[in-house]
Design a protein around this motif. Sequence first.
Motif, PDB file in Angstrom:
ATOM      1  N   THR A 239      -2.944   9.127  -3.152  1.00  0.00           N
ATOM      2  CA  THR A 239      -3.702   7.976  -2.657  1.00  0.00           C
ATOM      3  C   THR A 239      -4.803   7.560  -3.622  1.00  0.00           C
ATOM      4  O   THR A 239      -5.562   8.396  -4.098  1.00  0.00           O
ATOM      5  CB  THR A 239      -4.300   8.314  -1.269  1.00  0.00           C
TER       6      THR A 239
ATOM      7  N   PRO B 292       0.758  10.722   0.605  1.00  0.00           N
ATOM      8  CA  PRO B 292      -0.690  10.489   0.682  1.00  0.00           C
ATOM      9  C   PRO B 292      -1.486  11.752   0.356  1.00  0.00           C
ATOM     10  O   PRO B 292      -1.039  12.862   0.626  1.00  0.00           O
ATOM     11  CB  PRO B 292      -0.898  10.097   2.147  1.00  0.00           C
TER      12      PRO B 292
ATOM     13  N   PRO C 224      -5.816   9.602  -7.524  1.00  0.00           N
ATOM     14  CA  PRO C 224      -5.632  10.796  -6.685  1.00  0.00           C
ATOM     15  C   PRO C 224      -6.309  12.048  -7.225  1.00  0.00           C
ATOM     16  O   PRO C 224      -6.756  12.895  -6.458  1.00  0.00           O
ATOM     17  CB  PRO C 224      -4.107  10.960  -6.657  1.00  0.00           C
TER      18      PRO C 224
ATOM     19  N   THR D 112       0.811  -1.226   0.000  1.00  0.00           N
ATOM     20  CA  THR D 112       0.000   0.000   0.000  1.00  0.00           C
ATOM     21  C   THR D 112       0.842   1.273   0.000  1.00  0.00           C
ATOM     22  O   THR D 112       0.318   2.350  -0.201  1.00  0.00           O
ATOM     23  CB  THR D 112      -0.928   0.055   1.225  1.00  0.00           C
TER      24      THR D 112
ATOM     25  N   GLU E  22      -5.873  13.283  -0.435  1.00  0.00           N
ATOM     26  CA  GLU E  22      -7.280  13.035  -0.110  1.00  0.00           C
ATOM     27  C   GLU E  22      -8.224  13.106  -1.309  1.00  0.00           C
ATOM     28  O   GLU E  22      -9.425  12.906  -1.174  1.00  0.00           O
ATOM     29  CB  GLU E  22      -7.758  14.060   0.940  1.00  0.00           C
TER      30      GLU E  22
ATOM     31  N   THR F 145      -1.091   4.047  -1.892  1.00  0.00           N
ATOM     32  CA  THR F 145      -0.532   5.377  -2.130  1.00  0.00           C
ATOM     33  C   THR F 145       0.819   5.303  -2.819  1.00  0.00           C
ATOM     34  O   THR F 145       1.688   4.537  -2.424  1.00  0.00           O
ATOM     35  CB  THR F 145      -0.380   6.134  -0.790  1.00  0.00           C
TER      36      THR F 145
ATOM     37  N   TYR G 138      -6.959   1.030   0.220  1.00  0.00           N
ATOM     38  CA  TYR G 138      -6.307   2.256  -0.237  1.00  0.00           C
ATOM     39  C   TYR G 138      -4.831   1.977  -0.476  1.00  0.00           C
ATOM     40  O   TYR G 138      -4.195   1.259   0.307  1.00  0.00           O
ATOM     41  CB  TYR G 138      -6.460   3.355   0.829  1.00  0.00           C
TER      42      TYR G 138
ATOM     43  N   ARG H 278      -8.210   5.072  -4.112  1.00  0.00           N
ATOM     44  CA  ARG H 278      -9.214   4.307  -3.372  1.00  0.00           C
ATOM     45  C   ARG H 278      -9.726   3.196  -4.277  1.00  0.00           C
ATOM     46  O   ARG H 278     -10.154   3.443  -5.399  1.00  0.00           O
ATOM     47  CB  ARG H 278     -10.386   5.200  -2.935  1.00  0.00           C
TER      48      ARG H 278
ATOM     49  N   ASN I  69      -2.996   5.503   4.534  1.00  0.00           N
ATOM     50  CA  ASN I  69      -1.734   4.828   4.213  1.00  0.00           C
ATOM     51  C   ASN I  69      -0.568   5.452   4.972  1.00  0.00           C
ATOM     52  O   ASN I  69       0.537   5.605   4.460  1.00  0.00           O
ATOM     53  CB  ASN I  69      -1.456   4.872   2.699  1.00  0.00           C
TER      54      ASN I  69
END
Lengths: 274, 191
Positions: free
Chosen positions: A98, A162, A70, A34, A164, A158, A156, A100, A183
């Motif tokens: 990151t 990292p 990302p 990750t 959002e 990365t 998740y 998802r 992460n």
Amino acid sequence: MKISLKACAFGSAFALLLPLAAQAHKPWMEPSKTVLSVGQWVTVDVAAATVPFIKDHVGIPLDNLVITAPDGSTVPPENAAKGKLRSSFDLQLNQAGTYRIANNNTNISASWTEDGKPKRWPPRFVQYTPEAFAKEVPAKAKDLKVTQVISRLETYVTAGKPSEGALKLSGKGLELAPASPVNDLYAGEEATLLFVIDGKPAADVEFELIADGSRYRDAIGETMLKTDKNGALKITWPTAGLYYLSAAVTDDKGEKPAKQRRSSYAGIFEVLAP
Amino acid sequence: MKPSFVRTPLSLALCGLAAPAVAADLDVSVQIPQLDVAEYHRPYVAVWVEREDRSVASNLAVWYQVKRGGPPGAAPAAGAPAQQAGGEGGTKWLPDLRQWWRRTGRELTVPIDGVTSATKPVGEYKLAFSQGKAPLGELAPGKYKLMVEAAREDGGRELVDIAFEWPAKARQELKASGKSELGAITLGIAP
């Protein structure tokens, strides 16, 4: 007999189809790594089993798989395959930040009693439609329960620092909020994961935390944790490894024709040695 | 000839006296030990200075496989698309320097002038840094740790740290030693 056994196995694997039954099989994902640098590949297994990370039950179809990059865009998986005991796919992390990886589902299901026998609709992997519901579910059935199910299965990964951008909320059901350090987790350190339900703090929700490797322990060793009034879940990770974190909230906010709603979250987190 | 002969020791002496006000030095010696293993890959090594809150004051050195899988000087970064020409990119194992990656590596774009260089064979390496000059930069007075981390493909990972106070009141030599991936680490600080 054969058919009913199969139906039972699959039904319990996908709790979304059996909202009122105990969730005997847990859906899980297992990312190969990750924390990576840009350009690297990860491979992810997706399955359901009694105990997370144990490949002994069934691979989950990847039809609902959504990988958010990302920058918020959706990227397709590569080499996606539905396997007997696990499904899998590859992903190259071409952006910094990151990602998802989510396999989510929303459905409406009904259970009732007919001639003294329990009945359920829809069958495995069948999506609710108003037409089919009207046709298959008797409106005045005995013990009729109609439930909306919102289930989330997420992990998740990365590349680099990292970010959002991939963690935007849908505003529906139980979700992990973007400010969570998904992460950036280390053994022996406390992390605060934030949860929301319908976009508002998910207060007093009980989560179950299971560490990888239960096959080599005497007990599954689950830990129960509760969010505070702000939806914050504080976890001090005992050891490095993969963790399975899950919760389900039942309320009466189901969309019509459902009355009840079952909103579940399952997240897989990798904790590194400090 | 004669005057200059006389003047040289004098100017050196003056230089020495003036040094504390001009520049403080930080010398690091890193030993990569000989390992008795069947398959040996040179370790990736990161050397940095950490503040008390564990944030990074300066990145001193990063040794990694710069040229792997791409044209020289265009090695992929923590934050830039990797691999040209089908290579895996030498940055692939940078996250294995996991403390360095967490504290600073993942936010950097490599290569970095004066910081990154190729991996090194077994031996002892002396690095010299000066206050106010890259890559050390201007280190504010305070407590710090010199961090040296090594990670080796098909091998282990080790982190060695040496606490020090900056600036030094007198010349100091601080020592630490790794047990597996790193040998003797020496930190010399001069006021």
